[in-house]
Enzyme design. Structure first.
Site, short mmCIF file in Angstrom:
data_model
loop_
_atom_site.label_atom_id
_atom_site.label_comp_id
_atom_site.label_asym_id
_atom_site.label_seq_id
_atom_site.Cartn_x
_atom_site.Cartn_y
_atom_site.Cartn_z
N SER A 84 -14.66 -0.22 24.76
CA SER A 84 -14.82 0.23 23.39
C SER A 84 -13.62 1.11 23.07
O SER A 84 -13.36 2.09 23.77
CB SER A 84 -16.13 1.01 23.24
OG SER A 84 -16.22 1.50 21.93
N ARG A 115 -6.08 -6.09 -18.57
CA ARG A 115 -5.98 -6.06 -17.11
C ARG A 115 -7.38 -6.17 -16.52
O ARG A 115 -8.37 -5.93 -17.23
CB ARG A 115 -5.32 -4.76 -16.64
CG ARG A 115 -6.14 -3.54 -16.99
CD ARG A 115 -5.47 -2.25 -16.56
NE ARG A 115 -6.10 -1.13 -17.24
CZ ARG A 115 -5.48 0.01 -17.54
NH1 ARG A 115 -4.21 0.17 -17.23
NH2 ARG A 115 -6.13 0.98 -18.13
N ARG A 159 6.93 1.71 -22.46
CA ARG A 159 5.69 1.84 -21.69
C ARG A 159 5.92 1.56 -20.22
O ARG A 159 6.56 0.58 -19.85
CB ARG A 159 4.64 0.85 -22.22
CG ARG A 159 4.58 0.78 -23.73
CD ARG A 159 3.66 -0.34 -24.22
NE ARG A 159 2.29 -0.18 -23.79
CZ ARG A 159 1.34 -1.10 -23.98
NH1 ARG A 159 1.64 -2.25 -24.58
NH2 ARG A 159 0.12 -0.87 -23.57
N GLY A 193 -11.69 3.90 21.71
CA GLY A 193 -11.89 5.21 21.11
C GLY A 193 -10.61 5.54 20.37
O GLY A 193 -9.71 6.20 20.88
N LYS A 241 1.11 -4.62 -16.55
CA LYS A 241 1.11 -4.58 -18.01
C LYS A 241 2.06 -5.64 -18.58
O LYS A 241 1.69 -6.40 -19.48
CB LYS A 241 1.53 -3.19 -18.48
CG LYS A 241 1.23 -2.92 -19.94
CD LYS A 241 1.65 -1.50 -20.34
CE LYS A 241 0.74 -0.47 -19.70
NZ LYS A 241 1.33 0.90 -19.77
N HIS A 267 -11.67 20.59 5.16
CA HIS A 267 -12.85 20.61 6.04
C HIS A 267 -14.09 20.15 5.30
O HIS A 267 -14.83 19.28 5.77
CB HIS A 267 -13.04 22.04 6.58
CG HIS A 267 -14.26 22.20 7.42
ND1 HIS A 267 -15.46 22.65 6.91
CD2 HIS A 267 -14.48 21.94 8.73
CE1 HIS A 267 -16.36 22.68 7.87
NE2 HIS A 267 -15.78 22.25 9.00
N TYR A 313 -17.59 -6.37 18.14
CA TYR A 313 -18.25 -5.53 17.14
C TYR A 313 -17.37 -4.35 16.76
O TYR A 313 -16.42 -4.01 17.47
CB TYR A 313 -19.60 -5.01 17.66
CG TYR A 313 -19.49 -4.02 18.79
CD1 TYR A 313 -19.33 -2.65 18.53
CD2 TYR A 313 -19.51 -4.44 20.12
CE1 TYR A 313 -19.19 -1.75 19.56
CE2 TYR A 313 -19.38 -3.53 21.16
CZ TYR A 313 -19.22 -2.19 20.88
OH TYR A 313 -19.07 -1.28 21.89
N CYS A 320 -15.13 2.34 18.49
CA CYS A 320 -16.10 3.36 18.08
C CYS A 320 -15.42 4.59 17.47
O CYS A 320 -16.05 5.60 17.25
CB CYS A 320 -16.98 3.76 19.24
SG CYS A 320 -16.07 4.45 20.63
N GLY A 339 -3.03 6.31 -16.43
CA GLY A 339 -2.72 7.69 -16.80
C GLY A 339 -1.74 8.40 -15.89
O GLY A 339 -1.48 9.59 -16.07
N MET A 377 1.53 7.50 -15.12
CA MET A 377 2.91 7.52 -15.59
C MET A 377 2.93 7.66 -17.11
O MET A 377 1.91 7.90 -17.72
CB MET A 377 3.63 6.27 -15.11
CG MET A 377 3.79 6.26 -13.60
SD MET A 377 4.64 4.81 -13.03
CE MET A 377 3.50 3.53 -13.46
P1 ADP Z 1 -1.16 3.56 -20.27
O1 ADP Z 1 -0.58 2.71 -19.21
O2 ADP Z 1 -1.23 5.00 -19.91
O3 ADP Z 1 -2.42 2.99 -20.81
P2 ADP Z 1 0.20 2.35 -22.46
O4 ADP Z 1 1.59 1.90 -22.22
O5 ADP Z 1 -0.83 1.31 -22.41
O6 ADP Z 1 -0.12 3.54 -21.47
O7 ADP Z 1 0.18 3.07 -23.86
C1 ADP Z 1 -0.88 3.84 -24.27
C2 ADP Z 1 -1.32 3.48 -25.65
O8 ADP Z 1 -0.23 3.54 -26.55
C3 ADP Z 1 -1.84 2.07 -25.81
O9 ADP Z 1 -3.16 1.96 -25.47
C4 ADP Z 1 -1.67 1.84 -27.30
O10 ADP Z 1 -2.77 2.36 -27.99
C5 ADP Z 1 -0.43 2.63 -27.60
N1 ADP Z 1 0.70 1.71 -27.71
C6 ADP Z 1 1.54 1.29 -26.75
N2 ADP Z 1 2.44 0.42 -27.23
C7 ADP Z 1 2.17 0.29 -28.55
C8 ADP Z 1 2.74 -0.48 -29.58
N3 ADP Z 1 3.78 -1.31 -29.39
N4 ADP Z 1 2.19 -0.39 -30.81
C9 ADP Z 1 1.14 0.44 -31.02
N5 ADP Z 1 0.56 1.18 -30.09
C10 ADP Z 1 1.07 1.12 -28.85
MG MG Z 2 -2.71 1.28 -21.50
#
Ligand code: ADP
Ligand code: MG
Ligand code: MG
Length: 911
Positions: free
Chosen positions: A792, A356, A112, A794, A43, A475, A879, A859, A121, A123
């Site tokens: 081969s 990204r 962030r 295993g 990021k 399982h 192989y 194998c 999602g 962290m």
């Molecule tokens: P994740 O890695 O979970 O996507 P982000 O750090 O990208 O988390 O933040 C999630 C959301 O928060 C971003 O998609 C954006 O919409 C909002 N956000 C983050 N930083 C800012 C900022 N400086 N201004 C406005 N919105 C922000």
């Molecule tokens: Mg994001």
């Protein structure tokens, strides 16, 4: 903790200069790859590059990953980190002409997370940091929009409360929902400033209740606490689990980005959204995504309001839309890959917040790669690396047809085995088999709390498996992946009652016979009967893509297959032979087990031979089928391997049966029979059967078995050869530890071959070789190679015996080993290069010293694992052999390994 230690460490890592912990966006190293990502995270690197490119990015700075590693080691950051952060903050304040949390015109920031490899999602992120009881008033006045100001403040308390103070989310949600009810508000945006002020007051009470202190009013304290919480979120369970699944190093740490806020919740000319430059599900080149006006951050994905498709933005704000398209097209050109981006519109002005390389399905990956070559954006050689070998599995399994379908997701479990399955619910394996026998076309979903080996027969006839307990290595998960069958495991919201023949989920009750649709790729459990789209291993785009990759492949790919059906399947996926045909499975069939038992129970050679004679024609027929299916390709057949007790009833079961008979029919002749059986079972009992009488030890103890099998192989080979089938048998002796065992068994095979050739007056070419699956065999491979024409590996047994871990029970050890970082991955899934790999290297080298033309393959399960395949390629294997459903994956992994060697590039796969 002494500060002295910290200083010493600085000196070590950066001479007399202190480590540079903090980078302003756009400052310092300017390539978005390599080192920049290591330090700034994905990021941070993206924000820096977009800033450098002159794109509209709110300013800010990144605290690099080293600070996180330090925090993990010591539980705190050094004074130097704080000094550099304060310096960067001062710079940001100056740039914006605002003070963090200033009373009258406050600077607000987001804090962030962002690691080297994106972990969506996993962290945490905190928005609107800097607001307090004073600055919120300033913000309200400045913007002349009190609703907005109080909305931002309540969001801060909520996010800060849950992420930093670890207060359960629902504590806040209850307050918020309660307020909406009270005010009869449908949407969040229906709450006015006054209502939001009331929410804030209650939120503050929640904070006080849970933490015994007030919500921190000091903006700087907020910042430090938020930063450290983001560092800690690197170590939360979700993130750890994600890293394990995706093979990401636990030691990398995350960076923290502190960025000036822009506001999508300022009113109807503001908004926020996410998008992709191409469709991540299909790969189609179309602008794809969603947005919401008057919203902030994660509102779009949170499902509170229904977002609009991004193309609608063209209508709402055409200028912003065009600018966004132009920017994202540029970003795609710059990164030369599909982009996944986040943006916010503040009062009609566009800001970019993230970009990204986008995650995509296997189908999308192939299509995007091909189209980007056609567009001249990347070369064919680069395209080869744009698809993860494991993703090709998507083409081999059916998927749900979601077009125009009404989708009611009942629960989401783990995507344990990909694909789709639609069928009627059954709750036991026996019920599944019974239904199947009545109607072999029946589509069934076997629903269990979890599965055990006793469920196998039911799993075989079911279209898909659903369990409410168990993980990715349960399982159910392991077995279905082997079968190439869809499975959703560990769907914890579902309560299964075998007794009542029903399952309950969120108040809904489904009975046996009800229809269910499973998506093993996403883990969704869907109510009702959806259509499926069949697998397409001959998809034209896949074929085209593989045609680019395959010329780089220098290693053959074979399949492990015991029966003609699997062999044909494997060929359809591109297998060039069978690397492991197990003969024992053939003996478990109903018509054979009695003869097998008779053979085992015989206490002299003559009786044993009589029983084996009955097995011979059946075994011969098995090989005829497999040879025909593999016309033109080599087939490696392994002589009998498992301990004999596996063919006999369990001791406990026998005891019960005997006890019953003794009461009911004490004179029955069956009793005597059972006692003989029990006797033999007890004789054969071993404390450690995996280390006992099995493999070549069987063939050495009972040479008649090897003889019979060799005869079946060569009689079958001669017969099909006469039909015009090109047959290349390779007879493989299991579990040898040295030359003499190999010589003993090879002599039998070669003698029988000559006998058969003489009898039938016909000759075919064949090889005799061995599995290398014990450490000793690897160490004396030069000796063994005097007799063995191929090796081969295993690697299942080799891993088991090298580590001394039982592969059947390793799950119990693994959890703690992975959690403590003692192992990075399951060595039974991904070859342990450091240990087992060393043994393989030794064996390859020694084997080739004795016999330069020796054929070398693998194998074990590892033959279909991309990293292990790469290792085999690097050691010039002839192989790899894997289960049919992994053949395509192995082909691409081998091609990538060949390409990276030939083009001298590092396998630059997108994570
Ligand atoms: P994740 O890695 O979970 O996507 P982000 O750090 O990208 O988390 O933040 C999630 C959301 O928060 C971003 O998609 C954006 O919409 C909002 N956000 C983050 N930083 C800012 C900022 N400086 N201004 C406005 N919105 C922000
Ligand atoms: Mg994001
Ligand atoms: Mg073995």
């Amino acid at each position: 903790m002494s500060t002295h230690a910290v200083d010493v460490e600085h000196e070590k890592s950066a001479g007399s200069q202190p480590v540079k912990y903090v980078y302003f966006f756009g400052e310092g190293h300017a390539d978005g790859h390599g080192k920049m990502k290591d330090e700034l995270g994905g990021k941070g690197a993206g924000l820096a590059e977009m800033t450098n490119a002159g794109l509209p990015v709110p300013p800010g700075f990144t605290i690099q990953t080293e600070a996180c590693r330090e925090y993990m080691r010591k539980g705190d950051v050094s004074a130097e980190v704080n000094r550099q952060m304060d310096e960067a903050l001062a710079h940001l304040e100056q740039l914006q002409g605002q003070q963090l949390g200033g009373a009258d015109n406050p600077l607000l920031v987001s804090v962030r997370s962002g690691a080297k490899f994106s972990m969506p999602g996993m962290m945490d992120t905190i928005l609107n940091l800097g607001l307090n009881d004073e600055s919120v008033k300033g913000l309200a006045q400045r913007t002349n929009n009190p609703r907005f100001a109080y909305d931002s403040y309540r969001r801060l308390i909520q996010m800060f409360g849950s992420v930093v103070l670890e207060i359960p989310k629902h504590a806040f949600e209850e307050v918020f929902d309660g307020k909406k009810k009270q005010k009869k508000a449908k949407l969040d945006t229906d709450l006015d400033a006054r209502a939001l002020q009331e929410v804030i007051a209650e939120y503050k009470k929640v904070v006080k209740q849970h933490t015994k202190r007030d919500f921190p009013q000091d903006p700087h304290e907020q910042l430090v606490m938020a930063r450290d919480a983001v560092f800690r979120s690197w170590g939360n369970d979700r993130a750890k689990h994600y890293r394990r699944m995706n093979n990401i190093d636990d030691m990398l740490g995350t960076a923290v980005n502190v960025q000036a806020m822009v506001f999508g919740n300022l009113g109807e000319t503001s908004g926020t959204g996410v998008g992709f430059t191409r469709n991540p599900a299909t790969g189609v080149k179309e602008f794809y995504g969603e947005f919401l006006m008057n919203a902030q951050g994660e509102d779009v994905v949170a499902g509170i309001r229904t977002p609009m498709p991004i193309t609608e933005l063209d209508r709402v704000q055409p200028e912003v839309y065009n600018q966004l398209r132009e920017i994202t097209t540029r970003l795609e050109q710059h990164y030369r890959d599909m982009q996944d981006f986040e943006f916010t519109i503040q009062d009609g002005r566009l800001y970019m917040l993230q970009t990204r390389n986008g995650k995509r399905t296997g189908r999308a990956a192939v299509r995007v790669a091909i189209q980007m070559v056609d567009e001249g954006l990347i070369t064919k050689e680069e395209a080869i690396f744009r698809v993860e070998p494991n993703q090709l599995y998507d083409f081999l399994v059916p998927r749900l047809d979601e077009k125009n379908a009404d989708i009611e997701v009942l629960a989401t479990g783990l995507p344990a085995s990909p694909g789709a399955a639609v069928g009627q619910i059954v709750f036991t394996a026996d019920e599944a088999v019974e239904k199947f026998q009545k109607d072999p076309k029946a589509k069934l979903i076997l629903v269990r709390g979890e599965t055990t080996p006793e469920d196998i027969h039911g799993m075989e006839v079911a279209a898909g498996i659903l369990t409410s307990r168990g993980g990715m290595t349960s399982h159910a998960a392991v077995v279905t992946r082997g079968m190439g069958k869809c499975c959703v495991a560990g769907a914890g919201d579902i309560e299964v009652s075998e007794k009542n023949r029903e399952m309950r989920v969120h108040g809904k009750v489904l009975k046996a016979g009800d229809w269910l649709s499973l998506d093993g790729t996403t883990g969704r459990v869907i109510n009702g009967k959806l259509n499926t789209i069949p697998a397409s291993p001959d998809d034209p785009e896949l074929v085209k893509f593989m045609a680019w990759a395959e010329p780089f492949r220098r290693m053959g790919v074979r399949a492990n297959a015991d029966i003609p059906r699997d062999a044909l399947q494997a060929r359809a996926f591109g297998a060039e032979g069978i690397g492991l045909c197990r003969t024992e499975h053939m003996f478990f069939a109903e018509d054979r087990l009695p003869h097998m038992r008779a053979m085992i129970l015989a206490n002299n050679e003559k009786d044993r031979r009589t029983a084996l004679k009955k097995l011979l024609p059946m075994q011969r027929q098995d090989f005829i089928g497999v040879f025909r299916a593999m016309d033109g390709y080599p087939v490696t057949i392994r002589t009998l391997d498992p301990p004999l007790h596996e063919f006999l009833p369990r001791r406990e079961d026998l005891l019960v049966e005997i006890a019953k008979l003794e009461i009911t029919k004490p004179k029955s002749p069956k009793l005597k029979e059972l006692h003989t059986l029990l006797n033999r079972v007890e004789q054969l009992h071993e404390v450690n059967p995996m280390l006992g009488l099995r493999g070549c030890r069987l063939g050495i103890t009972y040479p008649e078995i090897t003889e019979m099998q060799a005869r079946a192989i060569f009689e079958a080979a001669v017969k099909v050869a006469k039909e015009g089938v090109k047959v290349k048998p390779e007879v493989m002796i299991p579990l040898t530890t040295g030359l003499k065992e190999m010589a003993n068994q090879a002599a039998i095979v070669r003698r029988v071959a000559e006998e058969v050739f003489n009898e039938k007056e016909s000759k075919i070419e064949y090889l005799v070789g061995t599995m290398i699956e014990l450490p000793r065999a690897a160490l004396v491979a030069d000796e063994i190679a005097k007799e063995a024409e191929f090796f081969s590996f295993g690697t299942n047994d080799l891993t088991q015996t090298t580590f001394g871990f039982s592969r059947d029970d390793v799950g119990k050890i693994l959890t703690a080993y992975l959690a403590n970082g003692i192992l990075k991955q399951d060595p039974f899934a991904t070859l342990d290069r450091d240990g087992v790999g060393q043994l393989i290297k030794i064996a390859v080298q020694k084997g080739r010293e004795t016999r330069p033309t020796i054929k070398i393959g693998i194998c074990g399960e590892h033959g279909g694992d991309p990293s292990s395949v790469e290792f085999c390629a690097q050691n010039n294997f002839n192989y790899v052999s894997c289960s049919p459903f992994r053949v395509l994956t192995a082909r691409l992994a081998a091609a990538q390994a060949g390409a990276s060697a030939e083009l001298n590039v590092e396998a630059g796969r997108t994570k």
